[in-house]
Scaffold this motif. Structure first.
Motif, mmCIF file in Angstrom:
data_model
loop_
_atom_site.group_PDB
_atom_site.id
_atom_site.type_symbol
_atom_site.label_atom_id
_atom_site.label_comp_id
_atom_site.label_asym_id
_atom_site.label_seq_id
_atom_site.Cartn_x
_atom_site.Cartn_y
_atom_site.Cartn_z
ATOM 1 N N ASP A 129 0.843 -1.203 0.000
ATOM 2 C CA ASP A 129 0.000 0.000 0.000
ATOM 3 C C ASP A 129 0.876 1.250 0.000
ATOM 4 N N VAL A 130 1.938 1.205 0.803
ATOM 5 C CA VAL A 130 2.799 2.382 0.978
ATOM 6 C C VAL A 130 4.262 1.949 0.975
ATOM 7 N N PHE A 131 5.095 2.719 0.290
ATOM 8 C CA PHE A 131 6.553 2.566 0.416
ATOM 9 C C PHE A 131 7.078 3.864 1.006
ATOM 10 N N ILE A 132 7.982 3.767 1.969
ATOM 11 C CA ILE A 132 8.532 4.958 2.615
ATOM 12 C C ILE A 132 9.994 5.099 2.198
ATOM 13 N N ALA A 133 10.272 6.169 1.469
ATOM 14 C CA ALA A 133 11.640 6.472 1.039
ATOM 15 C C ALA A 133 12.219 7.525 1.991
ATOM 16 N N PHE A 134 13.480 7.378 2.342
ATOM 17 C CA PHE A 134 14.074 8.283 3.336
ATOM 18 C C PHE A 134 15.492 8.652 2.951
ATOM 19 N N VAL B 291 5.909 7.654 0.326
ATOM 20 C CA VAL B 291 6.137 8.797 1.207
ATOM 21 C C VAL B 291 7.629 9.095 1.219
ATOM 22 N N VAL B 292 7.978 10.360 1.042
ATOM 23 C CA VAL B 292 9.381 10.769 1.040
ATOM 24 C C VAL B 292 9.676 11.540 2.319
ATOM 25 N N ILE B 293 10.692 11.070 3.066
ATOM 26 C CA ILE B 293 11.081 11.734 4.307
ATOM 27 C C ILE B 293 12.572 12.071 4.226
ATOM 28 N N GLY B 294 12.868 13.360 4.337
ATOM 29 C CA GLY B 294 14.251 13.830 4.358
ATOM 30 C C GLY B 294 14.410 14.909 5.416
ATOM 31 N N GLU B 295 15.580 15.539 5.422
ATOM 32 C CA GLU B 295 15.837 16.568 6.433
ATOM 33 C C GLU B 295 14.860 17.726 6.308
ATOM 34 N N LEU C 221 11.406 16.776 7.678
ATOM 35 C CA LEU C 221 11.393 16.740 9.139
ATOM 36 C C LEU C 221 11.394 18.142 9.724
ATOM 37 N N ALA C 222 12.169 19.030 9.118
ATOM 38 C CA ALA C 222 12.251 20.408 9.634
ATOM 39 C C ALA C 222 10.919 21.136 9.479
ATOM 40 N N GLU C 223 10.222 20.911 8.381
ATOM 41 C CA GLU C 223 8.971 21.624 8.114
ATOM 42 C C GLU C 223 7.731 20.863 8.574
ATOM 43 N N ASN C 224 7.924 19.592 9.069
ATOM 44 C CA ASN C 224 6.791 18.753 9.483
ATOM 45 C C ASN C 224 5.782 18.558 8.340
ATOM 46 N N LYS C 225 6.302 18.459 7.139
ATOM 47 C CA LYS C 225 5.473 18.199 5.965
ATOM 48 C C LYS C 225 6.167 17.147 5.111
ATOM 49 N N PHE C 226 5.399 16.107 4.722
ATOM 50 C CA PHE C 226 5.970 15.002 3.947
ATOM 51 C C PHE C 226 5.425 15.006 2.526
ATOM 52 N N GLN C 227 6.273 14.567 1.590
ATOM 53 C CA GLN C 227 5.854 14.423 0.200
ATOM 54 C C GLN C 227 5.221 13.034 0.003
ATOM 55 N N GLU D 296 1.926 17.550 -0.905
ATOM 56 C CA GLU D 296 2.580 17.798 0.368
ATOM 57 C C GLU D 296 1.549 17.666 1.486
ATOM 58 N N VAL D 297 1.841 16.823 2.457
ATOM 59 C CA VAL D 297 0.880 16.527 3.521
ATOM 60 C C VAL D 297 1.509 16.848 4.872
ATOM 61 N N PRO D 298 0.824 17.645 5.708
ATOM 62 C CA PRO D 298 1.343 17.926 7.054
ATOM 63 C C PRO D 298 1.485 16.635 7.854
ATOM 64 N N MET D 299 2.497 16.595 8.720
ATOM 65 C CA MET D 299 2.769 15.375 9.488
ATOM 66 C C MET D 299 1.558 14.917 10.275
ATOM 67 N N GLU D 300 0.809 15.878 10.876
ATOM 68 C CA GLU D 300 -0.321 15.488 11.719
ATOM 69 C C GLU D 300 -1.465 14.880 10.918
ATOM 70 N N ASN D 301 -1.467 15.097 9.602
ATOM 71 C CA ASN D 301 -2.545 14.538 8.753
ATOM 72 C C ASN D 301 -2.101 13.327 7.940
ATOM 73 N N LEU D 302 -0.808 12.978 8.046
ATOM 74 C CA LEU D 302 -0.249 11.988 7.128
ATOM 75 C C LEU D 302 -0.908 10.605 7.280
ATOM 76 N N ILE D 303 -1.007 10.103 8.508
ATOM 77 C CA ILE D 303 -1.574 8.777 8.709
ATOM 78 C C ILE D 303 -3.010 8.731 8.224
ATOM 79 N N GLU D 304 -3.774 9.753 8.568
ATOM 80 C CA GLU D 304 -5.185 9.779 8.123
ATOM 81 C C GLU D 304 -5.263 9.806 6.603
#
Length: 417
Positions: free
Chosen positions: A328-333, A381-385, A388-394, A405-413
């Motif tokens: 369902d999801v791949f997380i790239a970091f 989902v792309v997570i980089g520096e 993390l600094a902006e609390n927004k994930f691609q 671009e999705v805010p961290m607090e909304n990402l799981i939902e």
């Protein structure tokens, strides 16, 4: 060699096992619809069970069983078929005292030492169904109907249901005498196997696959002509019930099956799609088996169906089993801090029921996206520096290519949608 599977066995690799899951889940579902419950029996049993149940004159007992003495010097046999163990369990657990009929299904490995060939292995796998407690031919028609519906739902075409009656001990004796009288002048022309069957089980000669023997028995007396009144009435009732089910069939008086326990009904589903070994399902009634194994007189009827045969026939018929969805999801970091957050996110999404993967090979971000494509991820989902600094994930949709671009607090939902 150590790195080769034993002769007559076969690995089922991950890129093929989904096909097995597919037919197993479909079989369990159709059994549920018919009111059958699953039973699981041991892979090995006391050898005497198969000698008494299957019959010590059969090829299975004489030539094909994997039998050994255990450390307690007990003779043990790997299960060559499914019915006898189910009957043993039925007797041991006093299921005959429960309201009848009782209906079971199973999905098991079996073992027979025979020449491996297409669709026939030394370790093979079976579906099976058994009904206990009724002499009503409705039970016979119902177990046939399960096989008929399952075969059709698996997309298998060009299948013919062939039925016969092998009678009961009362009428079988008369047929046996007539058959031996017919075969006696031809005895020297029979194959060695059938010569051995002449005195022990002459009816099996009718089922011999040798073309020479088939020619010798083409005018032999058939069991259907010697049925007693009870067996004849039962066979007629079976045909009426099959007609009511809307199931087409042909009467083949040469079907006798390879096991001694059958009485009255015998049947096979035969196809031309897989060559000479064309039987995909076979079974019948066994009204004396429970008593033979040590229980009270209890009628039974059932069948066995080879999983390998089913899969091979489905492929021959062009039925494509759908491959399961990928991740369902791949997380790239990128970076150690991002890796820690990726692991936390992956664990949380998995606990919520999603299939999630991430790189464990130290690949760069470009190659991580290649892995995401290879595993069939729906989103990455792309997570980089910066994220993390902006609390927004691609979040990239791997089908459309759209990236948001999705805010961290909304990402799981958002991912759970």
């Amino acid at each position: 060699m150590l790195t080769n599977a034993p002769k007559g066995t076969k690995d089922v690799m991950p890129d093929q096992v989904y096909k097995w899951h597919y037919i197993e889940e479909k079989f369990a579902d159709i059994c549920r619809r018919y009111g059958f419950r699953e039973i699981r029996t041991p892979v090995f049993e006391h050898t005497e069970l198969f000698k008494r149940g299957v019959g010590d004159t059969t090829d299975i007992v004489q030539k094909e069983m994997y039998t050994f003495n255990d450390l307690g010097n007990r003779s043990i046999t790997l299960r060559p078929e499914g019915t006898s163990p189910v009957v043993r369990s039925f007797v041991e657990h006093k299921e005959y005292a429960a309201p009848q009929p009782l209906k079971y299904y199973y999905s098991i490995p079996c073992f027979r030492y025979e020449k491996p060939q297409s669709g026939r292995l030394r370790e093979f796998h079976q579906f099976g169904v058994e009904t206990f407690g009724t002499t009503d031919m409705m039970a016979d028609a119902e177990v046939i109907a399960i096989g008929y519906d399952f075969i059709n739902e698996m997309g298998i075409t060009d299948v013919e249901l062939q039925i016969n009656s092998v009678g009961c001990p009362e009428c079988r004796g008369k047929h046996r005498d007539a058959l031996k009288k017919f075969l006696e002048p031809k005895f020297d022309e029979l194959c060695p196997t059938c010569q051995g069957r002449f005195n022990t089980n002459p009816m099996r000669i009718l089922d011999c696959k040798s073309p020479i023997d088939q020619e010798l028995v083409k005018d032999a007396p058939m069991m259907v002509d010697y049925l007693c009144d009870d067996c004849r009435e039962a066979f007629e009732q079976l045909q009426k019930n099959l007609d009511s089910f809307g199931i087409k069939y042909t009467v083949n008086p040469k079907i006798v099956r390879g096991l001694d326990y059958y009485t009255k009904t015998a049947f096979e589903f035969v196809t031309t799609k897989i060559g000479a070994q064309g039987t995909v399902c076979g079974g019948g009634r066994y009204d004396g088996l429970v008593e033979e194994i040590g229980g009270p007189s209890t009628p039974g009827v059932g069948w066995g169906m080879g999983k390998e045969r089913i899969l091979m026939t489905m492929e021959a018929c062009g039925f494509n089993i759908p491959e399961p969805a990928g991740a369902d999801v791949f997380i790239a970091f990128m970076g150690e801090a991002a890796k820690a957050e990726a692991i936390r996110l992956m664990a949380e999404l998995r606990r919520r029921g999603l299939a999630v993967q991430m790189d464990v090979m130290g690949r760069n971000i470009k190659n991580q996206f290649k892995v995401a494509n290879r595993v069939g991820a729906a989103k990455t989902v792309v997570i980089g520096e910066n994220e993390l600094a902006e609390n927004k994930f691609q979040v990239k949709d791997m089908v459309s290519g759209m990236q948001t671009e999705v805010p961290m607090e909304n990402l799981i939902e958002e991912l759970m949608k």
